[in-house]
Design a protein around this motif. Structure first.
Motif, PDB file in Angstrom:
ATOM      1  N   ALA A  14       7.070  -0.618   1.697  1.00  0.00           N
ATOM      2  CA  ALA A  14       7.043   0.019   0.440  1.00  0.00           C
ATOM      3  C   ALA A  14       8.002   1.136   0.358  1.00  0.00           C
ATOM      4  O   ALA A  14       8.218   1.973  -0.883  1.00  0.00           O
TER       5      ALA A  14
ATOM      6  N   PRO B 215       7.581  -4.866  -2.597  1.00  0.00           N
ATOM      7  CA  PRO B 215       6.384  -5.634  -2.638  1.00  0.00           C
ATOM      8  C   PRO B 215       5.678  -5.201  -3.996  1.00  0.00           C
ATOM      9  O   PRO B 215       5.660  -4.456  -4.499  1.00  0.00           O
TER      10      PRO B 215
ATOM     11  N   PHE C 134       8.172  -0.462  -4.802  1.00  0.00           N
ATOM     12  CA  PHE C 134       7.003  -1.124  -4.930  1.00  0.00           C
ATOM     13  C   PHE C 134       6.747  -1.306  -6.217  1.00  0.00           C
ATOM     14  O   PHE C 134       7.374  -0.608  -7.489  1.00  0.00           O
TER      15      PHE C 134
ATOM     16  N   VAL D 212      -4.592   3.029  -1.903  1.00  0.00           N
ATOM     17  CA  VAL D 212      -3.308   3.051  -2.726  1.00  0.00           C
ATOM     18  C   VAL D 212      -2.315   4.022  -1.637  1.00  0.00           C
ATOM     19  O   VAL D 212      -1.199   3.651  -1.004  1.00  0.00           O
TER      20      VAL D 212
ATOM     21  N   ILE E 223       1.951  -4.439  -5.227  1.00  0.00           N
ATOM     22  CA  ILE E 223       0.701  -3.943  -4.605  1.00  0.00           C
ATOM     23  C   ILE E 223      -0.323  -4.141  -5.771  1.00  0.00           C
ATOM     24  O   ILE E 223      -0.316  -3.290  -6.646  1.00  0.00           O
ATOM     25  N   SER E 224      -1.298  -5.193  -5.736  1.00  0.00           N
ATOM     26  CA  SER E 224      -2.414  -5.234  -6.560  1.00  0.00           C
ATOM     27  C   SER E 224      -3.724  -4.595  -5.978  1.00  0.00           C
ATOM     28  O   SER E 224      -4.077  -5.165  -5.024  1.00  0.00           O
ATOM     29  N   THR E 225      -4.298  -3.512  -6.664  1.00  0.00           N
ATOM     30  CA  THR E 225      -5.360  -3.141  -6.121  1.00  0.00           C
ATOM     31  C   THR E 225      -6.664  -4.333  -6.177  1.00  0.00           C
ATOM     32  O   THR E 225      -7.368  -4.449  -5.326  1.00  0.00           O
TER      33      THR E 225
ATOM     34  N   ARG F 227      -1.411   2.194   1.579  1.00  0.00           N
ATOM     35  CA  ARG F 227      -0.455   1.038   1.428  1.00  0.00           C
ATOM     36  C   ARG F 227       0.864   1.405   1.001  1.00  0.00           C
ATOM     37  O   ARG F 227       1.771   0.987   1.363  1.00  0.00           O
TER      38      ARG F 227
ATOM     39  N   LEU G  39       3.256  -1.328  -8.594  1.00  0.00           N
ATOM     40  CA  LEU G  39       2.023  -1.238  -8.720  1.00  0.00           C
ATOM     41  C   LEU G  39       1.267  -1.868  -9.771  1.00  0.00           C
ATOM     42  O   LEU G  39       1.938  -1.958 -10.631  1.00  0.00           O
TER      43      LEU G  39
ATOM     44  N   ILE H   1      -6.551  -6.660  -3.105  1.00  0.00           N
ATOM     45  CA  ILE H   1      -6.982  -5.907  -1.983  1.00  0.00           C
ATOM     46  C   ILE H   1      -8.340  -5.809  -1.737  1.00  0.00           C
ATOM     47  O   ILE H   1      -9.060  -6.578  -0.969  1.00  0.00           O
TER      48      ILE H   1
END
Length: 191
Positions: A80, A30, A84, A71, A32-34, A74, A86, A37
């Protein structure tokens, strides 16, 4: 060893989100973008969204404590575990320490940090174009300039720490999406 736990860093407008998504697809992990979110929470008018919007509307970043908890949560999700990407985190030294603790708790060390580089004028032009296309109210010229200044002051110095750890790979973020993606894949494979 296949690299599957990494960061994509760089200033706003450098193409982090695009490249993180392509890299995640390539690696089967995945992205994972803050930022995504936070935007989803803002759109949904959640308590976190209202709080996040109060900061982003002023061109400021959301406080570390909120971001770190998000984070941690997630990265502990099942998808994850295999790895992942980030995007947008960490952005300062305190968050690097928090990420180190999170990953130590998960017994999953970071394997690489890809930083996309681009000229500030190019970044400003890209973000202005994105604001027009997407209608993002957080991409005002003032907010954009403020976030780029914050990146230079707080995030860029982290690159030296990751370089010392032997994790950093610098990639030219200019060119077509495909050209940059090829450079990113080459940099990850070299790790």
């Amino acid at each position: 060893m296949t690299v599957s736990r990494l960061l994509v860093m760089g200033p706003q407008g450098a193409g982090k989100g695009t490249q993180a998504a392509l890299l995640a697809e390539w690696l089967g992990v995945p992205a994972i973008s803050t930022g995504d979110i936070f935007r989803a929470n803002i759109k949904g008018k959640t308590e976190l969204g209202v709080l996040a919007q109060s900061y982003t509307a002023r061109g400021e970043l959301v406080p570390d404590s909120v971001t770190n908890d998000m984070v941690r949560s997630r990265l502990s999700e099942p998808d994850a575990r295999a790895g992942f990407i980030l995007d947008g985190y960490p952005r300062n030294a305190a968050q690097v320490g928090a990420l180190d603790e999170i990953l130590a708790d998960l017994a999953e060390p970071l394997q690489a940090v890809v930083v996309l580089t681009a000229d500030r004028d190019e970044l400003l032009a890209r973000i202005a174009k994105r604001a027009q296309i997407e209608g993002r109210e957080d991409d005002t010229p003032e907010a954009i300039a403020r976030r780029l200044d914050i990146y230079e002051a707080e995030t860029a110095p982290l690159l030296a720490a990751y370089r010392e750890r032997g994790l950093l790979a610098e990639v030219d973020g200019l060119g077509t999406v495909e050209q940059v993606a090829a450079r990113v894949r080459d940099a990850v494979q070299a790790k």
